[in-house]
Design a protein around this motif. Structure first.
Motif, PDB file in Angstrom:
ATOM      1  N   ARG A  35     -12.853   5.468 -14.157  1.00 25.65           N
ATOM      2  CA  ARG A  35     -12.045   6.674 -13.938  1.00 25.65           C
ATOM      3  C   ARG A  35     -12.955   7.890 -13.755  1.00 25.65           C
ATOM      4  O   ARG A  35     -12.741   8.712 -12.871  1.00 25.65           O
ATOM      5  CB  ARG A  35     -11.095   6.900 -15.100  1.00 25.65           C
ATOM      6  CG  ARG A  35     -10.271   8.183 -14.932  1.00 25.65           C
ATOM      7  CD  ARG A  35      -9.315   8.385 -16.058  1.00 25.65           C
ATOM      8  NE  ARG A  35      -8.238   7.405 -15.910  1.00 25.65           N
ATOM      9  CZ  ARG A  35      -7.324   7.172 -16.840  1.00 25.65           C
ATOM     10  NH1 ARG A  35      -7.354   7.807 -17.989  1.00 25.65           N
ATOM     11  NH2 ARG A  35      -6.377   6.286 -16.639  1.00 25.65           N
ATOM     12  N   TRP A  36     -14.002   8.011 -14.616  1.00 20.46           N
ATOM     13  CA  TRP A  36     -14.917   9.140 -14.524  1.00 20.46           C
ATOM     14  C   TRP A  36     -15.610   9.151 -13.168  1.00 20.46           C
ATOM     15  O   TRP A  36     -15.725  10.195 -12.531  1.00 20.46           O
ATOM     16  CB  TRP A  36     -15.958   9.093 -15.651  1.00 20.46           C
ATOM     17  CG  TRP A  36     -16.824  10.305 -15.686  1.00 20.46           C
ATOM     18  CD1 TRP A  36     -16.611  11.448 -16.385  1.00 20.46           C
ATOM     19  CD2 TRP A  36     -18.052  10.501 -14.949  1.00 20.46           C
ATOM     20  NE1 TRP A  36     -17.624  12.338 -16.140  1.00 20.46           N
ATOM     21  CE2 TRP A  36     -18.523  11.786 -15.261  1.00 20.46           C
ATOM     22  CE3 TRP A  36     -18.782   9.717 -14.067  1.00 20.46           C
ATOM     23  CZ2 TRP A  36     -19.685  12.306 -14.724  1.00 20.46           C
ATOM     24  CZ3 TRP A  36     -19.952  10.236 -13.518  1.00 20.46           C
ATOM     25  CH2 TRP A  36     -20.391  11.512 -13.852  1.00 20.46           C
ATOM     26  N   GLN A  78     -12.728   3.723 -18.593  1.00 19.03           N
ATOM     27  CA  GLN A  78     -13.083   5.143 -18.664  1.00 19.03           C
ATOM     28  C   GLN A  78     -14.225   5.466 -17.698  1.00 19.03           C
ATOM     29  O   GLN A  78     -14.214   6.501 -17.041  1.00 19.03           O
ATOM     30  CB  GLN A  78     -13.489   5.524 -20.090  1.00 19.03           C
ATOM     31  CG  GLN A  78     -12.330   5.541 -21.052  1.00 19.03           C
ATOM     32  CD  GLN A  78     -12.771   5.728 -22.494  1.00 19.03           C
ATOM     33  OE1 GLN A  78     -13.882   5.350 -22.883  1.00 19.03           O
ATOM     34  NE2 GLN A  78     -11.890   6.300 -23.305  1.00 19.03           N
TER      35      GLN A  78
END
Length: 81
Positions: free
Chosen positions: A50-51, A47
């Protein structure tokens, strides 16, 4: 007052090395808890990556602004709270 958090769990199949399972059992490791923790760490890492990728342009723009103009706190008139 105590609150009780209920975490939903679901059965799933995973395929692991026999030797690794035997070593874990010899160490009295809880496979479910260990795998859950490892998966939680992997998800958080994914995550985060991806961020960072999704927000790379904004971060680069902000870094460029700071390089060009400096930080507001660098101003002698800014003061300290």
């Amino acid at each position: 007052m105590r609150t009780i958090s209920v975490i939903k769990k679901r059965n799933t199949n995973v395929y692991l090395s026999v030797d690794l399972i035997e070593q874990a059992k010899a160490l009295d490791l809880n496979l479910s808890a260990t795998l859950n923790h490892a998966l939680e760490l992997a998800v958080k890492k994914g995550q985060r990556e991806r961020w960072l990728e999704e927000n790379r342009a904004g971060l680069e723009a902000l870094n460029g602004f700071v390089e060009e103009n400096g930080l507001f706190s660098d101003d002698a008139e800014f003061g300290v709270l």
